[in-house]
Motif scaffolding. Structure first.
Motif, short mmCIF file in Angstrom:
data_model
loop_
_atom_site.label_atom_id
_atom_site.label_comp_id
_atom_site.label_asym_id
_atom_site.label_seq_id
_atom_site.Cartn_x
_atom_site.Cartn_y
_atom_site.Cartn_z
N VAL A 158 0.84 -1.20 0.00
CA VAL A 158 0.00 0.00 0.00
C VAL A 158 0.88 1.25 0.00
O VAL A 158 0.65 2.19 -0.78
CB VAL A 158 -0.96 0.00 1.22
CG1 VAL A 158 -1.64 1.36 1.38
CG2 VAL A 158 -2.02 -1.09 1.05
N LEU A 159 1.91 1.24 0.83
CA LEU A 159 2.83 2.39 0.88
C LEU A 159 3.49 2.61 -0.48
O LEU A 159 3.55 3.74 -0.98
CB LEU A 159 3.92 2.14 1.92
CG LEU A 159 3.58 2.51 3.36
CD1 LEU A 159 4.73 2.14 4.29
CD2 LEU A 159 3.26 4.00 3.48
N GLY B 76 2.35 1.65 -3.35
CA GLY B 76 1.31 2.07 -4.30
C GLY B 76 0.99 3.55 -4.18
O GLY B 76 0.78 4.24 -5.17
N ILE B 77 0.97 4.06 -2.95
CA ILE B 77 0.67 5.48 -2.74
C ILE B 77 1.83 6.33 -3.26
O ILE B 77 1.63 7.32 -3.95
CB ILE B 77 0.43 5.77 -1.24
CG1 ILE B 77 -0.88 5.13 -0.78
CG2 ILE B 77 0.39 7.27 -0.97
CD1 ILE B 77 -1.07 5.11 0.72
#
Lengths: 195, 116
Positions: free
Chosen positions: B109-110, B112-113
């Motif tokens: 997620v990190l 991806g952000i």
């Protein structure tokens, strides 16, 4: 007829199930939740908005929020695709007290929350802070620096809101993509640390 | 935008036969919907049902189904309830965060952000 070709969970690798994660964007009415979701989302945020009628103005205190002409009465959400089978959803929580009932569903299983604050009306974010503290859901407080709004340093905001030392406070611009990325990065990092 | 016109809302609930809530268990906004069968008798379904079945050939969260349909969440949930009752879709509720989010997921997620 059975579909055979879907990318369904494969028998050999049980972790390939599609997963959607939630991040909540909370805060007072007109603080910029919809803007923040729209700034970072890869889809146009889905929402139902209702123009404020004269009656609505009485219900929604708009003092200090001169330029907001419509309020969200349903739900905004945006999406970020992380991998083929993993999505991150940003849900803007309804900004008015009469929509509190939606929060429990939104918060269930959520990764964390961004509490968006406006220094002109800092108290508006207190209900969201209380809610996430009680729920023990990781959250960060992001101060949306509107044009013309007084700038506060994070320490002052932390004291004014009564946050513990571990909850991150960050200044942001909800219209700015790299600023919103920074807020989300801080939230996910914080959620990793406290889980 | 014409907010005076009540037409669309009435038509929306026309799609659901006036129902505001789905039958059976409620669906979370990020429950994953997947089409598992095609209907035997297409006539019992309306075009929106078929659109859902098409969207959900790839497993898709409830919120995205609503976005794909361009319909409010409540209306979408009612239509999903119909399809579940007919056994045409499976709906998988999300797991609690402490079960679904492991170290690797957080890192993905990190990543991806940051790459947005």
């Amino acid at each position: 007829m059975e579909f055979a070709g879907f990318d369904r969970p494969r028998p050999s690798g049980g972790t390939l199930t599609a997963t959607a994660l939630k991040i909540l964007v909370a805060g007072g009415f007109g603080v910029g939740k919809t803007t923040m979701v729209g700034t970072i989302s890869e889809i146009r945020p889905l929402h139902t908005e209702e123009l404020l009628s004269d009656r609505g103005v009485g219900v929604d205190d708009v003092s200090g929020v001169e330029r907001k002409v419509a309020t969200t009465v349903a739900l905004d959400f945006g999406r970020i695709t992380i991998r083929q089978d993993l999505w991150l959803y940003l849900f803007g929580t309804p900004g008015q007290d009469r929509f509190w009932f939606m929060w429990d569903e939104l918060a269930l299983g959520a990764l964390g929350a961004v509490v968006l604050a406006d220094t002109r009306r800092l108290a508006d974010c207190f209900p969201a802070v209380d809610y996430f503290e009680q729920l023990k859901l990781p959250f960060v407080v992001a101060v949306n620096c509107f044009d013309g709004a007084r700038r506060h340093d994070p320490g002052k905001v932390r004291r004014a809101v009564g946050l513990d030392e571990t909850t991150p406070v960050i200044m942001c611009d909800a219209r700015n993509r790299s600023s919103v990325k920074e807020v989300l990065t801080m939230l996910v990092t914080h959620a990793m640390e406290v889980r | 935008m014409t907010d005076d016109d009540p037409g669309p809302l009435i038509r929306l609930y026309g799609l659901t036969g006036g129902r505001a809530r789905p039958q059976g268990e409620a669906f979370d906004l990020v429950a994953i919907v997947a089409t598992v069968h095609l209907p035997q008798e297409p006539s019992v379904l309306n075009p929106e049902h078929h659109t859902i079945l098409r969207i959900c050939r790839r497993p898709t969260p409830v919120a995205d189904v609503a976005a794909g349909l361009g319909l409010p969440l409540n209306v979408t949930r009612v239509l999903l309830g119909d399809l579940r009752r007919e056994g045409l879709v499976s709906i998988t509720p999300p797991k609690p965060a402490n079960q679904s989010i492991d170290e690797r997921t957080y890192r993905d997620v990190l990543h991806g952000i940051r790459r947005l």
